[in-house]
Design a protein around this motif. Structure first.
Motif, short mmCIF file in Angstrom:
data_model
loop_
_atom_site.label_atom_id
_atom_site.label_comp_id
_atom_site.label_asym_id
_atom_site.label_seq_id
_atom_site.Cartn_x
_atom_site.Cartn_y
_atom_site.Cartn_z
N VAL A 31 0.92 -0.83 0.37
CA VAL A 31 -0.21 0.08 0.24
C VAL A 31 0.98 1.44 0.33
CG1 VAL A 31 -1.95 -1.36 1.22
CG2 VAL A 31 -0.08 -0.17 2.13
N ARG A 32 0.22 2.58 -0.48
CA ARG A 32 0.84 3.62 -0.33
C ARG A 32 0.36 3.88 0.34
NH1 ARG A 32 5.31 3.53 -1.69
NH2 ARG A 32 6.00 5.70 -1.95
N ALA A 59 -0.39 9.69 7.92
CA ALA A 59 -0.15 8.47 9.56
C ALA A 59 1.07 7.29 8.49
CB ALA A 59 -1.15 7.53 10.52
N LEU A 60 0.77 7.23 7.05
CA LEU A 60 1.44 6.10 6.82
C LEU A 60 2.48 6.54 5.71
CD1 LEU A 60 -1.71 3.02 5.91
CD2 LEU A 60 0.51 3.70 8.07
N ASP A 61 1.99 8.51 5.63
CA ASP A 61 2.83 9.11 4.25
C ASP A 61 4.80 7.64 5.22
OD1 ASP A 61 0.79 10.54 3.87
OD2 ASP A 61 1.50 11.69 4.10
N GLU A 62 5.09 8.84 5.80
CA GLU A 62 6.16 8.12 6.31
C GLU A 62 6.45 6.71 5.81
OE1 GLU A 62 9.28 8.19 9.42
OE2 GLU A 62 8.56 9.31 9.85
N VAL A 63 5.80 5.65 6.80
CA VAL A 63 5.71 4.59 6.69
C VAL A 63 5.91 3.93 5.51
CG1 VAL A 63 4.26 2.44 7.26
CG2 VAL A 63 5.34 3.97 9.15
N SER A 118 6.78 4.67 2.22
CA SER A 118 7.40 5.91 1.32
C SER A 118 9.59 5.20 1.59
CB SER A 118 7.49 7.36 1.72
OG SER A 118 8.56 7.61 3.20
N ARG A 119 9.22 4.32 3.01
CA ARG A 119 11.14 3.44 2.71
C ARG A 119 10.48 2.10 3.04
NH1 ARG A 119 12.64 4.31 9.09
NH2 ARG A 119 13.80 2.86 8.81
N SER A 120 11.97 1.82 2.98
CA SER A 120 11.69 0.51 2.97
C SER A 120 11.90 -0.82 5.03
CB SER A 120 13.01 -0.18 2.03
OG SER A 120 13.02 -1.79 2.05
N TRP A 121 11.80 -1.57 4.60
CA TRP A 121 11.17 -1.82 5.92
C TRP A 121 11.88 -3.89 5.70
CZ3 TRP A 121 10.44 0.73 10.13
CH2 TRP A 121 9.45 2.20 9.30
N THR A 122 12.20 -4.23 7.49
CA THR A 122 13.35 -5.18 6.92
C THR A 122 12.20 -6.22 6.69
OG1 THR A 122 13.99 -4.87 9.30
CG2 THR A 122 13.60 -7.11 8.75
N VAL A 128 4.97 -4.04 11.32
CA VAL A 128 5.21 -2.28 11.67
C VAL A 128 3.71 -1.48 12.41
CG1 VAL A 128 5.68 0.34 10.63
CG2 VAL A 128 6.59 -1.22 9.53
N ALA A 129 4.11 -1.19 13.19
CA ALA A 129 2.98 -0.03 14.29
C ALA A 129 2.66 0.96 13.72
CB ALA A 129 2.68 -0.51 15.70
N VAL A 130 1.53 1.47 13.62
CA VAL A 130 1.48 2.81 13.43
C VAL A 130 0.43 3.53 14.25
CG1 VAL A 130 1.36 5.01 12.18
CG2 VAL A 130 2.68 3.10 10.70
#
Length: 401
Positions: free
Chosen positions: A145-146, A155-159, A161-165, A170-172
């Motif tokens: 999702v974007r 709430a999800l803008d930064e989440v 747009s970046r890469s995660w493990t 990821v809890a927001v």
């Protein structure tokens, strides 16, 4: 419409539970799960004849053209919001009739703010490429999702747009002050040896202080950012108002707040009981207990106890209450807790529930023990999903006859 967000169809003598459709529609449905027996599960992949309540989804990940490649988070993006509330009311009424033997007219009320941008807490999965998303229905497959139209703006803008493990979660949380808290939870294999190769879990705070600041019932609240707080920003005040009205604890009276969390309902019960009253909050989560103790430090009439509800309230030193409020987990309170409450014989029990089937089962248990359902208020606290919040008042038939 059945409890769980799907419709019930029949095909060649078998029941088919179909998602993304509406009562009365004709659809092409693709079977997604069939373990034999009397039923299977399916997903609508084309609409042959639409019902009047069908609308275009607000989220592209709920578009029927995606087939089964749809986000599993929202059940009813394709349903007009007013029709969603009608369907939820019908489900609650059916569960009460079937599981509790109670006929009750149900109306589901909306909360302010509309059907979108209400979700303040969300947990996302991470796919093999490091992108966040939501899982498909009854699947581990991640749909990237974007943005999410039911999640609060930004709430999800930064989440996103970046890469995660890969494989992490990821809890927001966007709290009442507007601060966004982000925590990554990873699962890593443990090296073989004495540890038995079991995985280890770790949490990494990425953004925010980890303490969410909320406002409700005229008070400021500090809650662990991943702790329990109502997801809809209007829910805490609305539910507390209904609980206070139904509970109506007398001045100097005694009340139990079971599964009390960080103390939202205990606060209003304590205000009703006053300095000479006694409110017992019982909660098993250690972090919630710490938050409750801090949040309610100015109300000495509220005592916070850590432990399992069925154990704490059956201790011989615990005085019987005039009123009990309980907000159990989704599975409901169950017979052991209902027995313990009924033996204490409060005149009123206020039951808060996010699952109509669990609520109906508990109401049935209370009825067997001499309580009757005298009021039920239901709220659309989770628009675009099949979930509904109910607050029920049960009264002792002997005392209130």
């Amino acid at each position: 419409m059945a409890h769980g967000g799907h419709c019930v169809a029949r095909y060649e003598g078998r029941v088919v539970f179909v998602r993304h459709t509406l009562p009365g529609e004709t659809v092409d449905a693709l079977v997604t799960e069939d373990r034999g027996g009397g039923f299977c599960r399916a997903d609508a992949v084309a609409v042959v004849e639409a019902a009047a309540g069908r609308v275009e989804p607000s989220c592209p990940l709920a578009d029927i053209a995606r087939g089964t490649d749809r986000c599993g988070g929202c059940d009813w993006q394709h349903v007009d919001p007013a029709v969603q509330r009608e369907l939820k009311a019908a489900v609650v009424a059916e569960q009460l009739t079937r599981l509790a033997g109670v006929e009750y007219p149900v109306e589901v009320s909306p909360l302010p703010g509309g059907p979108l941008r209400w979700r303040s807490r969300v947990r996302l999965a991470v796919d093999d490429d490091g992108a966040v998303g939501f899982r498909a229905h009854r699947s581990h497959r991640v749909i990237p999702v974007r943005d999410c139209p039911i999640t609060m703006e930004g709430a999800l803008d930064e989440v996103a747009s970046r890469s995660w493990t890969p494989g992490a979660e990821v809890a927001v949380t966007r709290d009442g002050s507007g601060e966004v808290h982000v925590t990554e939870h990873s699962v890593r294999p443990r090296r073989s040896g004495r540890g038995g190769g079991r995985p280890t879990r770790s949490a990494r705070k990425v953004r925010g202080t980890g303490i969410a600041h909320e406002t409700a019932v005229g008070r400021e609240w500090g809650v662990r950012s991943e702790g329990f707080w109502q997801v809809h920003p209007e829910a805490a005040d609305r539910f507390a108002e209904v609980v206070a009205r139904m509970a109506d604890v007398p001045s100097g009276g005694r009340a139990w707040d079971l599964y009390g969390g960080v103390g939202l309902f205990a606060a209003v019960l304590g205000q009703q009981a006053g300095p000479s009253g006694d409110v017992l909050l019982v909660e098993s989560g250690e972090s919630a207990v710490r938050d409750a103790e801090a949040n309610l430090a100015d109300l000495p009439q509220v005592r916070v106890r850590s432990g399992r509800v069925e154990r704490v309230v059956t201790e011989p030193t615990v005085p019987a209450p005039h009123v009990v409020v309980l907000d159990p987990p989704r599975k409901g309170a169950g017979s052991e807790v209902v027995d313990a409450i009924s033996r204490a014989r409060p005149s009123r029990v206020v039951h808060v529930a996010c699952d109509p089937a669990s609520l109906a089962r508990d109401i049935g248990l209370f009825r067997e023990r001499g309580y009757r359902l005298s009021r039920l208020e239901s709220f659309d606290a989770f628009p675009m999903t099949q979930h509904v919040e109910c607050i029920a008042l049960l009264e002792d038939t002997e005392r209130n006859s």
